[in-house]
Write a protein that holds these residues in place. Structure first.
Motif, mmCIF file in Angstrom:
data_model
loop_
_atom_site.group_PDB
_atom_site.id
_atom_site.type_symbol
_atom_site.label_atom_id
_atom_site.label_comp_id
_atom_site.label_asym_id
_atom_site.label_seq_id
_atom_site.Cartn_x
_atom_site.Cartn_y
_atom_site.Cartn_z
ATOM 1 N N ARG A 16 0.813 -1.212 0.000
ATOM 2 C CA ARG A 16 0.000 0.000 0.000
ATOM 3 C C ARG A 16 0.846 1.261 0.000
ATOM 4 O O ARG A 16 0.615 2.193 -0.767
ATOM 5 C CB ARG A 16 -0.916 -0.023 1.228
ATOM 6 N N TYR A 123 -2.364 -6.407 0.858
ATOM 7 C CA TYR A 123 -2.377 -5.782 2.187
ATOM 8 C C TYR A 123 -1.171 -6.190 3.018
ATOM 9 O O TYR A 123 -0.598 -5.379 3.753
ATOM 10 C CB TYR A 123 -3.671 -6.174 2.898
ATOM 11 N N CYS A 189 -9.296 1.039 3.571
ATOM 12 C CA CYS A 189 -8.763 0.345 2.399
ATOM 13 C C CYS A 189 -8.034 1.316 1.482
ATOM 14 O O CYS A 189 -8.357 2.509 1.424
ATOM 15 C CB CYS A 189 -9.885 -0.347 1.644
#
Length: 244
Positions: A16, A123, A189
């Protein structure tokens, strides 16, 4: 139509932070020194700001995924930073024109590469094999691939090359979360989960992918017709992910 011969199965381990926080996308370098020029060593290293950004491992990780999404297998990008050589191989070929000497990455290129990048975020930063499908010749799938990867996860779309990144996803039928990309919750998210793909995209293609996805949910259906709020954007470039 003849069956395609190559599976479109890739690993995902783009973290991310590499997508959201790194210098290549946070300080508008993408507008000035990346997308307006060819995805070549001379274009990247000819700009001191881009060259400095590539000293960051996360920036190099993002660049490796950009090249993998944009360029075909026969192409690669070689750069040398602080005396160390790096090679980034092409893989999918969603925007092969970007790798040409005088190439650039316009809106369509940006959106295809963005959808590919978003689809490959993990993730936990783990390598998980996924099947990518969409309305692009580079994403044609084989019967074997569709049989092996038959769990529809989500569809990804947007444009991460804008000053204000647009990162969207919609849920495949029957899904309520995206743990591979979002982790345990959708609340924080990396992508904005708009809703169900069946509501925000056009009907599925034969390979199961969803085309023409919107960044907002429609109002209540009126006589079976979806009505989207004013200002809703539609993305022609979208990548649907399937898992084993």
């Amino acid at each position: 139509m003849a069956e395609v011969q190559q599976d479109v199965i890739v690993h995902n381990a783009l973290v991310r932070n590499a997508l959201v926080r790194n210098a290549l996308v946070r300080n508008a370098l993408v507008r000035n020194a990346l997308v307006r020029n060819g995805l070549t060593s001379s274009a990247l290293l000819g700009n001191s700001n881009t060259r400095d950004a590539l000293r960051d491992p996360e920036s190099r990780q993002l660049l490796s995924f950009i090249v993998s999404c944009a360029l075909p297998e026969e192409d690669s990008l070689d750069i040398r930073v602080d005396g160390v050589s790096y090679r980034f191989p092409g893989e999918l070929g969603l925007a092969p024109e970007w790798g040409k000497k005088n190439g650039s990455c316009g809106e369509s290129c940006q959106e295809w590469v963005s959808a590919c990048l978003l689809a490959r975020v993990n993730y936990k930063g783990e390598h998980v094999m996924i099947s990518l499908r969409g309305k692009n010749d580079a994403l044609s799938s084989t019967k074997r691939e569709r049989a092996m990867y038959d769990v529809s996860e989500a569809t990804y779309y947007g444009n991460v090359f804008l000053d204000q990144q647009r990162r969207f996803a919609c849920l495949a039928p029957g899904q309520s979360s995206i743990p591979r990309v979002c982790g345990p919750s959708l609340d924080d998210c990396v992508v904005d989960v708009v809703g169900d793909c069946e509501e925000v995209c056009d009907k599925t293609r034969p390979d199961g992918s969803f085309p023409n996805c919107r960044d907002r949910e429609p109002f209540e259906l009126q006589c079976g017709v979806r009505v989207f709020p004013r200002g809703t954007d539609t993305y022609k470039a979208s990548v649907s992910v399937f898992l084993e």
